[in-house]
Design an enzyme around this catalytic site. Structure first.
Site: not given
Length: 209
Positions: A10, A83
């Site tokens: 990202h 994550e």
């Protein structure tokens, strides 16, 4: 048949700029991060791919949405692409974490794959989720090319997994925001093709430090 994965980190977040541990908490993309996401989208506009998947965390979703606007794909979320959960350390800088939770932070910094952060998870648990997801996608889209927007920790773990690098080994490679990595999936195994390409960011506002 081989499935081609384009795996993207990202764009930069506000917490990235402050050095805060994010985990499953979230932070919006910074102005630079938005430019990075748009640069990824522009590059992918001319690439043929079958599907667009991403983590369900906001920073990955926003990056994927900007890609989808340019490419016309639907954004398909999967929480297994998240994550690593960092539990009690989420939202803290490394200095704050070391002061408030010295024993936990020391274990975390040692890089042991099976250390579970209180309220979070271990590196091996997160890698297992991610590999399970990617293998499913590889079988579902056999012979096709797909794009996945995920996180630095996931990419780092997959890199080590593919090359047989022990998780406790100090990291000697970068995982830049909005970087572009390619892996092939064939007969149950992943093969690294390209790592950490950021050529699309040459004209975007960014800081490689």
């Amino acid at each position: 048949m081989t499935t081609e994965f384009i795996l993207l980190r990202h764009g930069e977040t506000e917490w990235n700029t402050l050095g805060r541990l994010q985990g499953h908490l979230d932070s919006p993309l910074s102005a630079r991060g938005l430019c990075q996401a748009d640069a990824l989208a522009e590059r992918l506009e001319s690439v043929s791919f079958h599907a667009l998947y991403c983590s369900d965390l906001g920073r990955a979703l926003e990056t994927a949405r900007r890609i989808a606007i340019r490419t016309g794909h639907s954004v398909l979320e999967d929480k297994r692409l998240r994550e690593r959960g960092l539990g009690i350390m989420e939202g803290l800088t490394r200095d704050e974490a070391s002061q408030r939770h010295p024993e936990v932070f020391a274990e975390y910094s040692a890089g042991g794959p099976d250390f579970v952060v209180p309220g979070g998870e271990s590196t091996s648990q997160r890698l297992r989720h991610a590999v399970e997801c990617l293998r499913e996608l590889g079988a579902r889209h056999m012979g096709a090319r797909i794009v996945v927007v995920t996180h630095g920790g996931v990419l780092s773990s997959l890199f080590r997994h593919c090359l047989g690098i022990p998780h406790g080994t100090p990291r000697a490679f970068s995982v830049l925001n909005a970087s572009w990595s390619q892996f092939d999936y064939h007969e149950g195994a992943f093969r690294l093709v390209t790592w950490g390409d950021v050529n699309h960011l040459r004209d975007a506002s960014r800081d490689d430090a």
